[in-house]
Design an enzyme around this catalytic site. Structure first.
Site, mmCIF file in Angstrom:
data_model
loop_
_atom_site.group_PDB
_atom_site.id
_atom_site.type_symbol
_atom_site.label_atom_id
_atom_site.label_comp_id
_atom_site.label_asym_id
_atom_site.label_seq_id
_atom_site.Cartn_x
_atom_site.Cartn_y
_atom_site.Cartn_z
ATOM 1 N N GLY A 10 0.833 -1.214 0.000
ATOM 2 C CA GLY A 10 0.000 0.000 0.000
ATOM 3 C C GLY A 10 0.860 1.254 0.000
ATOM 4 O O GLY A 10 0.621 2.189 0.761
ATOM 5 N N ASN A 12 1.232 3.466 -2.365
ATOM 6 C CA ASN A 12 0.838 4.511 -3.322
ATOM 7 C C ASN A 12 0.177 5.714 -2.664
ATOM 8 O O ASN A 12 -0.065 6.723 -3.316
ATOM 9 C CB ASN A 12 -0.089 3.935 -4.400
ATOM 10 C CG ASN A 12 -1.341 3.327 -3.808
ATOM 11 O OD1 ASN A 12 -1.249 2.280 -3.153
ATOM 12 N ND2 ASN A 12 -2.475 3.944 -3.997
ATOM 13 N N GLY A 14 -0.782 7.914 1.397
ATOM 14 C CA GLY A 14 -0.690 8.039 2.843
ATOM 15 C C GLY A 14 0.680 7.699 3.414
ATOM 16 O O GLY A 14 1.723 8.088 2.869
ATOM 17 N N ILE A 15 0.659 6.941 4.510
ATOM 18 C CA ILE A 15 1.902 6.622 5.229
ATOM 19 C C ILE A 15 2.821 5.757 4.360
ATOM 20 O O ILE A 15 4.041 5.945 4.355
ATOM 21 C CB ILE A 15 1.576 5.882 6.557
ATOM 22 C CG1 ILE A 15 0.672 6.751 7.445
ATOM 23 C CG2 ILE A 15 2.851 5.522 7.298
ATOM 24 C CD1 ILE A 15 0.026 6.002 8.616
ATOM 25 N N GLY A 16 2.213 4.823 3.612
ATOM 26 C CA GLY A 16 3.009 3.937 2.760
ATOM 27 C C GLY A 16 3.791 4.716 1.719
ATOM 28 O O GLY A 16 4.978 4.457 1.471
ATOM 29 N N SER A 141 -2.913 -0.040 15.118
ATOM 30 C CA SER A 141 -3.726 1.168 15.323
ATOM 31 C C SER A 141 -4.139 1.283 16.782
ATOM 32 O O SER A 141 -4.363 0.265 17.453
ATOM 33 C CB SER A 141 -4.974 1.093 14.445
ATOM 34 O OG SER A 141 -5.899 2.080 14.844
ATOM 35 N N TYR A 175 -12.563 -3.618 11.663
ATOM 36 C CA TYR A 175 -11.225 -3.011 11.600
ATOM 37 C C TYR A 175 -10.550 -3.097 12.975
ATOM 38 O O TYR A 175 -9.389 -3.497 13.090
ATOM 39 C CB TYR A 175 -11.356 -1.558 11.134
ATOM 40 C CG TYR A 175 -10.059 -0.781 11.083
ATOM 41 C CD1 TYR A 175 -9.067 -1.091 10.152
ATOM 42 C CD2 TYR A 175 -9.819 0.273 11.959
ATOM 43 C CE1 TYR A 175 -7.881 -0.366 10.104
ATOM 44 C CE2 TYR A 175 -8.646 1.009 11.906
ATOM 45 C CZ TYR A 175 -7.676 0.686 10.986
ATOM 46 O OH TYR A 175 -6.499 1.394 10.938
#
Ligand SMILES: NC(=O)c1ccc[n+]([C@@H]2O[C@H](COP(=O)([O-])OP(=O)(O)OC[C@H]3O[C@@H](n4cnc5c(N)ncnc54)[C@H](OP(=O)(O)O)[C@@H]3O)[C@@H](O)[C@H]2O)c1
Length: 318
Positions: A10, A12, A14-16, A141, A175
């Site tokens: 992931g 592409n 945000g944090i990634g 999280s 989640y």
């Protein structure tokens, strides 16, 4: 530092994405593992250009789908003799969405956030074990704080479409449960991979500003809440820097089976009999994780469910 080979799922947004940029800036080989190549290609090009690093690679990976994980790992094995770092960053948290199954008929949150990282890490085991300092980092999280309430439990009863129309279905709860399950897997994998020298840790993320694109994935009501939270959250670069430190710094070289907080400090299990003041302090602070995460009986259920679901792809001795 010798250039490391890092896989970031992931990567592409945000944090990634911020992490891919950080590793690229520092001269490492970055494998951006993303599900949508068309959307991710401009991101890869941007990072490569900005950092003048031609070793920023883009590979297709849908972490919710076993076939995709297997194909990705086969490709990686053909190209590389070892991998130093795996960051299980990608996650499904489309709050407000309907119940959905993955291609392998697993509830999509559990498939993406738990079983996917489980299978990916196992299939990369041999490549990781050939590194002189292999590290796996799972993105956790602070939503797991709900488990400080002793009444909260992971619900395993609707992971295979048993009740697709469940009126109580909630991505938020799934989640929350998935991030607890991932922490349990972190602890278990740390033990399991010790003979190979692979260190497995987790970072508890307290929040990172969400991009406009990520905001669009969640339902309007939730979007308003997320926009409000964005006012208080740190930028993704903050957590990306933590990923970098935890995965490369000599300071953490021997750490495994640790839940780190947003200051890269070691968290410890919460105490359950400390009284009201302790409960409040624990809930507001970032020093402890819920002791539920140390429950061996539940950890075994998580581990065994992952094993059963992935049995066509991996065989484990224990
Ligand atoms: N933002 C926060 O406040 C916060 C708080 C606590 C924890 N975290 C954790 O931090 C991590 C990064 O989150 P973020 O805030 O950076 O979110 P984000 O910007 O929405 O990034 C999530 C990434 O995961 C990818 N992804 C989702 N499903 C995937 C799949 N099946 N296969 C491959 N990639 C997939 C997305 O790809 P697409 O672009 O293709 O959808 C996207 O690149 C997640 O693990 C999240 O749970 C975030």
């Amino acid at each position: 530092m010798k250039p490391k080979r890092v896989i970031i799922t992931g990567a592409n947004s945000g944090i990634g994405k911020a992490a891919a940029l950080k590793f690229a800036e520092e001269g490492h080989v970055v494998i951006m593992a993303c599900r949508n190549i068309k959307k991710s290609l401009p991101v890869q090009q941007e990072i490569s250009k900005k950092t003048n690093n031609s070793s920023v690679l883009l590979k297709k990976l849908d972490v919710s789908t076993f076939n995709s994980i297997e194909q990705f790992c086969d490709e990686i094995k053909q190209e590389f003799d070892h991998i130093d770092i795996l960051i299980n960053n990608a996650a499904y948290f489309n709050h407000g969405s309907d119940y959905k199954l993955s291609d392998d008929d697993i509830e999509i949150t559990f498939a993406t956030n738990v079983v996917g990282p489980f299978l990916l890490t196992h299939l990369l085991k041999n490549l990781l074990s050939r590194s002189d300092d292999p590290r796996v980092l799972n993105a956790g999280s602070n939503i797991i704080k709900h488990f400080l309430n002793p009444k909260k439990e992971i619900d395993f009863s609707n992971l295979r479409g048993e009740n697709v129309n469940d009126p109580a279905h909630s991505v938020y709860i799934n989640y929350r449960n998935s991030k607890m399950a991932l922490l349990m897997l972190t602890f278990k994998m740390a033990d399991f991979f010790k003979p190979e020298g692979i260190k497995v840790n987790s970072i508890q993320i307290n929040g990172a500003t969400m991009s406009e694109e990520s905001l669009q994935k969640i339902k309007p009501g939730w979007r308003i809440i997320a926009r409000f939270q964005n006012l208080f959250f740190r930028p993704p670069e903050y957590t990306a820097d933590l990923y970098y430190r935890l995965c490369t710094s000599i300071e953490y070289r021997n750490h495994t089976g640790i839940q780190f907080n947003h200051r890269a400090e070691l968290m410890r299990p919460a105490v359950t009999e400390g009284g009201l003041l302790t409960d409040i302090k624990q809930a507001l602070g970032s020093d402890v994780y819920p002791s539920y995460a140390d429950r061996k009986d539940i950890t075994e259920i998580v581990w065994n469910r992952c094993r059963e679901m992935t049995r066509e792809y991996i065989t484990l001795d224990s």
